[in-house]
Design an enzyme around this catalytic site. Structure first.
Site, PDB file in Angstrom:
ATOM      1  N   GLU A   1     -82.406   5.964  25.380  1.00 47.18           N
ATOM      2  CA  GLU A   1     -83.052   5.135  26.395  1.00 47.18           C
ATOM      3  C   GLU A   1     -84.537   4.923  26.072  1.00 47.18           C
ATOM      4  OE1 GLU A   1     -82.114   3.553  29.590  1.00 47.18           O
ATOM      5  OE2 GLU A   1     -80.294   3.550  28.417  1.00 47.18           O
TER       6      GLU A   1
ATOM      7  N   GLY B   1     -79.207  23.016  32.608  1.00 44.63           N
ATOM      8  CA  GLY B   1     -78.194  21.958  32.729  1.00 44.63           C
ATOM      9  C   GLY B   1     -76.831  22.436  32.264  1.00 44.63           C
TER      10      GLY B   1
ATOM     11  N   TYR C   1     -86.437   6.871  34.396  1.00 48.49           N
ATOM     12  CA  TYR C   1     -85.787   7.916  33.595  1.00 48.49           C
ATOM     13  C   TYR C   1     -86.359   7.917  32.177  1.00 48.49           C
ATOM     14  CZ  TYR C   1     -82.079  10.009  30.687  1.00 48.49           C
ATOM     15  OH  TYR C   1     -81.390  10.760  29.773  1.00 48.49           O
TER      16      TYR C   1
ATOM     17  N   HIS D   1     -73.146   9.738  24.812  1.00 54.07           N
ATOM     18  CA  HIS D   1     -71.965  10.500  24.382  1.00 54.07           C
ATOM     19  C   HIS D   1     -71.152  10.876  25.606  1.00 54.07           C
ATOM     20  CE1 HIS D   1     -75.607  12.963  24.392  1.00 54.07           C
ATOM     21  NE2 HIS D   1     -74.872  13.882  25.016  1.00 54.07           N
TER      22      HIS D   1
ATOM     23  N   THR E   1     -83.518  10.932  24.332  1.00 56.06           N
ATOM     24  CA  THR E   1     -82.472   9.938  24.578  1.00 56.06           C
ATOM     25  C   THR E   1     -82.749   8.593  23.913  1.00 56.06           C
ATOM     26  OG1 THR E   1     -81.560   8.532  26.345  1.00 56.06           O
ATOM     27  CG2 THR E   1     -83.686   9.540  26.790  1.00 56.06           C
TER      28      THR E   1
ATOM     29  N   LYS F   1     -88.647  10.732  30.195  1.00 59.86           N
ATOM     30  CA  LYS F   1     -88.177  11.322  28.926  1.00 59.86           C
ATOM     31  C   LYS F   1     -89.181  11.066  27.794  1.00 59.86           C
ATOM     32  CE  LYS F   1     -83.951  13.116  29.763  1.00 59.86           C
ATOM     33  NZ  LYS F   1     -83.451  14.421  29.308  1.00 59.86           N
TER      34      LYS F   1
ATOM     35  N   ALA G   1     -81.142  20.096  31.257  1.00 60.54           N
ATOM     36  CA  ALA G   1     -81.205  19.744  32.678  1.00 60.54           C
ATOM     37  C   ALA G   1     -81.987  18.450  32.864  1.00 60.54           C
ATOM     38  CB  ALA G   1     -81.882  20.859  33.475  1.00 60.54           C
TER      39      ALA G   1
HETATM   40  P1  NAP Z   1     -75.326  15.704  33.284  1.00 60.47           P
HETATM   41  O1  NAP Z   1     -73.858  15.867  33.118  1.00 60.47           O
HETATM   42  O2  NAP Z   1     -75.840  14.779  34.333  1.00 60.47           O
HETATM   43  O3  NAP Z   1     -75.930  17.167  33.532  1.00 60.47           O
HETATM   44  C1  NAP Z   1     -77.258  17.342  33.982  1.00 60.47           C
HETATM   45  C2  NAP Z   1     -77.477  18.804  34.263  1.00 60.47           C
HETATM   46  O4  NAP Z   1     -78.817  18.986  34.742  1.00 60.47           O
HETATM   47  C3  NAP Z   1     -76.553  19.378  35.353  1.00 60.47           C
HETATM   48  O5  NAP Z   1     -76.221  20.700  35.012  1.00 60.47           O
HETATM   49  C4  NAP Z   1     -77.450  19.365  36.576  1.00 60.47           C
HETATM   50  O6  NAP Z   1     -77.082  20.303  37.575  1.00 60.47           O
HETATM   51  C5  NAP Z   1     -78.770  19.769  35.929  1.00 60.47           C
HETATM   52  N1  NAP Z   1     -79.933  19.475  36.772  1.00 60.47           N
HETATM   53  C6  NAP Z   1     -80.263  18.309  37.359  1.00 60.47           C
HETATM   54  N2  NAP Z   1     -81.402  18.443  38.070  1.00 60.47           N
HETATM   55  C7  NAP Z   1     -81.789  19.733  37.936  1.00 60.47           C
HETATM   56  C8  NAP Z   1     -82.872  20.486  38.442  1.00 60.47           C
HETATM   57  N3  NAP Z   1     -83.801  19.949  39.245  1.00 60.47           N
HETATM   58  N4  NAP Z   1     -82.967  21.788  38.076  1.00 60.47           N
HETATM   59  C9  NAP Z   1     -82.033  22.367  37.284  1.00 60.47           C
HETATM   60  N5  NAP Z   1     -80.974  21.703  36.791  1.00 60.47           N
HETATM   61  C10 NAP Z   1     -80.847  20.405  37.111  1.00 60.47           C
HETATM   62  O7  NAP Z   1     -76.002  15.252  31.919  1.00 60.47           O
HETATM   63  P2  NAP Z   1     -75.413  15.311  30.423  1.00 60.47           P
HETATM   64  O8  NAP Z   1     -74.688  14.036  30.154  1.00 60.47           O
HETATM   65  O9  NAP Z   1     -74.759  16.617  30.186  1.00 60.47           O
HETATM   66  O10 NAP Z   1     -76.763  15.224  29.581  1.00 60.47           O
HETATM   67  C11 NAP Z   1     -77.494  16.399  29.237  1.00 60.47           C
HETATM   68  C12 NAP Z   1     -78.922  16.019  28.897  1.00 60.47           C
HETATM   69  O11 NAP Z   1     -78.944  15.099  27.815  1.00 60.47           O
HETATM   70  C13 NAP Z   1     -79.701  15.345  30.018  1.00 60.47           C
HETATM   71  O12 NAP Z   1     -81.031  15.773  29.917  1.00 60.47           O
HETATM   72  C14 NAP Z   1     -79.603  13.870  29.700  1.00 60.47           C
HETATM   73  O13 NAP Z   1     -80.716  13.174  30.250  1.00 60.47           O
HETATM   74  C15 NAP Z   1     -79.639  13.908  28.182  1.00 60.47           C
HETATM   75  N6  NAP Z   1     -78.945  12.833  27.470  1.00 60.47           N
HETATM   76  C16 NAP Z   1     -77.639  12.583  27.757  1.00 60.47           C
HETATM   77  C17 NAP Z   1     -76.968  11.611  27.026  1.00 60.47           C
HETATM   78  C18 NAP Z   1     -75.524  11.294  27.295  1.00 60.47           C
HETATM   79  O14 NAP Z   1     -75.067  10.226  26.844  1.00 60.47           O
HETATM   80  N7  NAP Z   1     -74.777  12.174  27.951  1.00 60.47           N
HETATM   81  C19 NAP Z   1     -77.644  10.912  25.996  1.00 60.47           C
HETATM   82  C20 NAP Z   1     -78.965  11.250  25.738  1.00 60.47           C
HETATM   83  C21 NAP Z   1     -79.612  12.221  26.456  1.00 60.47           C
HETATM   84  P3  NAP Z   1     -75.969  19.949  38.692  1.00 60.47           P
HETATM   85  O15 NAP Z   1     -74.631  20.171  38.016  1.00 60.47           O
HETATM   86  O16 NAP Z   1     -76.270  20.910  39.768  1.00 60.47           O
HETATM   87  O17 NAP Z   1     -76.158  18.507  39.068  1.00 60.47           O
HETATM   88  O1  G4F Z   2     -72.941   4.708  31.611  1.00 58.90           O
HETATM   89  P1  G4F Z   2     -74.321   4.316  31.964  1.00 58.90           P
HETATM   90  O2  G4F Z   2     -74.772   4.554  33.358  1.00 58.90           O
HETATM   91  O3  G4F Z   2     -75.259   5.017  30.910  1.00 58.90           O
HETATM   92  P2  G4F Z   2     -76.766   4.708  30.414  1.00 58.90           P
HETATM   93  O4  G4F Z   2     -77.540   3.955  31.423  1.00 58.90           O
HETATM   94  O5  G4F Z   2     -76.668   4.109  29.054  1.00 58.90           O
HETATM   95  O6  G4F Z   2     -77.376   6.176  30.345  1.00 58.90           O
HETATM   96  C1  G4F Z   2     -76.675   7.255  29.736  1.00 58.90           C
HETATM   97  O7  G4F Z   2     -76.955   7.288  28.359  1.00 58.90           O
HETATM   98  C2  G4F Z   2     -78.334   7.548  28.042  1.00 58.90           C
HETATM   99  C3  G4F Z   2     -78.441   7.522  26.507  1.00 58.90           C
HETATM  100  O8  G4F Z   2     -78.704   6.226  26.064  1.00 58.90           O
HETATM  101  C4  G4F Z   2     -78.709   8.900  28.618  1.00 58.90           C
HETATM  102  F1  G4F Z   2     -80.002   9.185  28.286  1.00 58.90           F
HETATM  103  C5  G4F Z   2     -78.545   8.879  30.116  1.00 58.90           C
HETATM  104  O9  G4F Z   2     -78.826  10.187  30.624  1.00 58.90           O
HETATM  105  C6  G4F Z   2     -77.094   8.539  30.443  1.00 58.90           C
HETATM  106  O10 G4F Z   2     -76.273   9.592  29.977  1.00 58.90           O
HETATM  107  O11 G4F Z   2     -74.523   2.748  31.689  1.00 58.90           O
HETATM  108  C7  G4F Z   2     -74.233   2.176  30.431  1.00 58.90           C
HETATM  109  C8  G4F Z   2     -74.335   0.651  30.537  1.00 58.90           C
HETATM  110  C9  G4F Z   2     -75.625   0.162  31.217  1.00 58.90           C
HETATM  111  O12 G4F Z   2     -76.110  -0.933  30.496  1.00 58.90           O
HETATM  112  C10 G4F Z   2     -75.175  -0.285  32.585  1.00 58.90           C
HETATM  113  O13 G4F Z   2     -75.946  -1.351  33.158  1.00 58.90           O
HETATM  114  O14 G4F Z   2     -73.267   0.203  31.373  1.00 58.90           O
HETATM  115  C11 G4F Z   2     -73.765  -0.762  32.274  1.00 58.90           C
HETATM  116  N1  G4F Z   2     -72.872  -0.806  33.441  1.00 58.90           N
HETATM  117  C12 G4F Z   2     -72.117  -1.881  33.802  1.00 58.90           C
HETATM  118  N2  G4F Z   2     -71.440  -1.589  34.915  1.00 58.90           N
HETATM  119  C13 G4F Z   2     -72.667   0.182  34.320  1.00 58.90           C
HETATM  120  C14 G4F Z   2     -71.759  -0.321  35.260  1.00 58.90           C
HETATM  121  N3  G4F Z   2     -73.169   1.439  34.400  1.00 58.90           N
HETATM  122  C15 G4F Z   2     -72.749   2.212  35.430  1.00 58.90           C
HETATM  123  N4  G4F Z   2     -73.210   3.502  35.502  1.00 58.90           N
HETATM  124  N5  G4F Z   2     -71.869   1.762  36.385  1.00 58.90           N
HETATM  125  C16 G4F Z   2     -71.360   0.501  36.341  1.00 58.90           C
HETATM  126  O15 G4F Z   2     -70.566   0.086  37.197  1.00 58.90           O
END
Ligand code: NAP
Ligand code: G4F
Length: 345
Positions: free
Chosen positions: A135, A9, A157, A187, A133, A161, A87
């Site tokens: 989630e 990722g 999702y 984040h 996560t 996880k 990833a």
């Molecule tokens: P992101 O921006 O969506 O990045 C996901 C990465 O995974 C990208 O590099 C994507 O590649 C790669 N990927 C997706 N499918 C793949 C596959 N089949 N094989 C190899 N690589 C693949 O996510 P992020 O926000 O950086 O989050 C990083 C990790 O933390 C994720 O596992 C997410 O579920 C977890 N997480 C995120 C948050 C958050 O708030 N950001 C919170 C908790 C947990 P492409 O660029 O090619 O799409």
């Molecule tokens: O920004 P979101 O899509 O993030 P969500 O669903 O919290 O997930 C993110 O955080 C998780 C950690 O808790 C990660 F594990 C996951 O990979 C991802 O990074 O939505 C946040 C909230 C939700 O409740 C959604 O229903 O915002 C609400 N929302 C309202 N309007 C929306 C929208 N979300 C999105 N994406 N787009 C909207 O227009």
């Protein structure tokens, strides 16, 4: 000898911040990139340019989380000291449309890597970080959420996880692998994907201010999230893998804000004072001064099952790892709005 980190990722938000951070610490960084029909390395292009000039030890390998053989080969060739498994199909709403694929990548993907560590005899050498996560807490059973709060996943999702979370613990207990879960709350950053709500809203507010858009459509305004900054959270990932013993840690700010507050904050930065009228899918956000409609609801952004409230307690990470987040909700939205405003200007 510098340590080698393997990041899956690497092209994502966290992969980019983590690569930059580990390179600053003196690591050799190897990233796994999947094949795409158009380049998917925009976030890491500056690092690739530096690597081409020999300024930093940063390299990419082709691989996919659905392909065990390829992952096995990557581990065999790199023998990393640390693996950060970032990833994922990371969009919760999208996971309802692609449940099986999400389970394959997010659930079985980590299992494939852990099993490659075991079968290649790397259990003593290679430490494994899993991007778990908040989630997992889903329909929350307790507030705030800690490492001992029961899980209640609310999406394909989160279920995927959850499988990965327990697989990490099982491989730790069964084979002695240093494998840890970071249970990270949301984040964000200017590198956040544009379909996540924070980035979608900061981009829309900037576009509307610049006259490039009329209004934005969103889903559930009353969902609450504990939003931190990705730069702070990747430092926590590194601390988790460099702790004395493998363990599972919540990383969170301890503050929660609604999507409505997020929208109000971003539009305030764009010079609009929002007032809300109506309710449910008929609710609208108007500019107080002009009466112009700037925000509307589109049910297509609702989820079949929603996570209404997340708020984390990172006391364990603070006490054991010395980790605490530096940036506030307001700092993050300001940085993201300014980035989008400059980019669109
Ligand atoms: P992101 O921006 O969506 O990045 C996901 C990465 O995974 C990208 O590099 C994507 O590649 C790669 N990927 C997706 N499918 C793949 C596959 N089949 N094989 C190899 N690589 C693949 O996510 P992020 O926000 O950086 O989050 C990083 C990790 O933390 C994720 O596992 C997410 O579920 C977890 N997480 C995120 C948050 C958050 O708030 N950001 C919170 C908790 C947990 P492409 O660029 O090619 O799409
Ligand atoms: O920004 P979101 O899509 O993030 P969500 O669903 O919290 O997930 C993110 O955080 C998780 C950690 O808790 C990660 F594990 C996951 O990979 C991802 O990074 O939505 C946040 C909230 C939700 O409740 C959604 O229903 O915002 C609400 N929302 C309202 N309007 C929306 C929208 N979300 C999105 N994406 N787009 C909207 O227009």
């Amino acid at each position: 000898m510098s340590k080698t980190a393997l990041i899956t990722g690497v092209t994502g938000q966290d992969g980019t911040y983590l690569s930059r951070y580990l390179l600053r610490l003196g690591y050799r960084v190897c990233g796994v990139v999947r094949r795409a029909s158009l380049p998917n390395t925009a976030r890491i292009d500056p690092l690739l340019a530096d690597a081409r000039e020999g300024k930093i030890p940063f390299a990419l390998m082709s691989g996919d989380m659905t392909d065990s053989g390829g992952l096995h080969r990557i581990l065999e060739e790199t023998e990393p000291d640390e693996i950060y498994n970032l990833a994922a199909q990371s969009h919760v709403r999208v996971s309802f449309d692609t449940p099986e694929y999400t389970a394959d990548v997010d659930g079985l993907g980590p299992l494939r890597i852990l099993d490659a560590i075991r079968t290649l005899g790397l259990a003593e050498k290679t430490r494994f970080y899993q991007a778990s996560t908040s989630e997992l807490f889903g329909k929350v059973r307790q507030n705030p959420q800690t490492e001992t709060t029961p899980f209640y996943p609310r999406s394909p999702y989160a279920s995927a996880k959850l499988f990965a979370y327990w697989t990490v613990i099982n491989y730790r207990e069964a084979y002695g692998i240093f494998a840890s879960n970071g249970i990270l709350f949301n984040h964000e950053s200017p590198l956040r994907g544009e379909s996540f709500v924070t980035r979608k809203v900061t981009r829309a507010a900037a576009a509307i201010k610049l006259g490039l858009a009329e209004k934005v459509s969103v889903g559930n305004l009353d969902a609450c999230r504990d939003w931190g900054h990705a730069a702070d959270y990747v430092e926590g990932m590194h601390l988790i893998l460099n702790a004395e013993k493998a363990d599972d840690f919540v990383l969170a700010t301890g503050e929660t804000h609604s999507v409505r507050e997020l929208v109000e904050t971003a539009f305030h930065l764009a010079g609009f004072d929002l007032i809300w009228k109506g309710s449910g899918i008929d609710e609208i956000g108007l500019d107080r001064k002009s009466g112009r409609i700037l925000v509307e609801i589109d049910p297509k952004f609702f989820r079949p099952t929603e996570v209404e409230l997340l708020c984390g307690d990172a006391t364990k990470a603070r006490k054991i790892l010395g980790w605490r987040p530096k940036r506030t909700f307001r700092d993050i939205i300001e940085e993201m709005f300014q980035f989008d405003f400059d980019a669109l200007s």
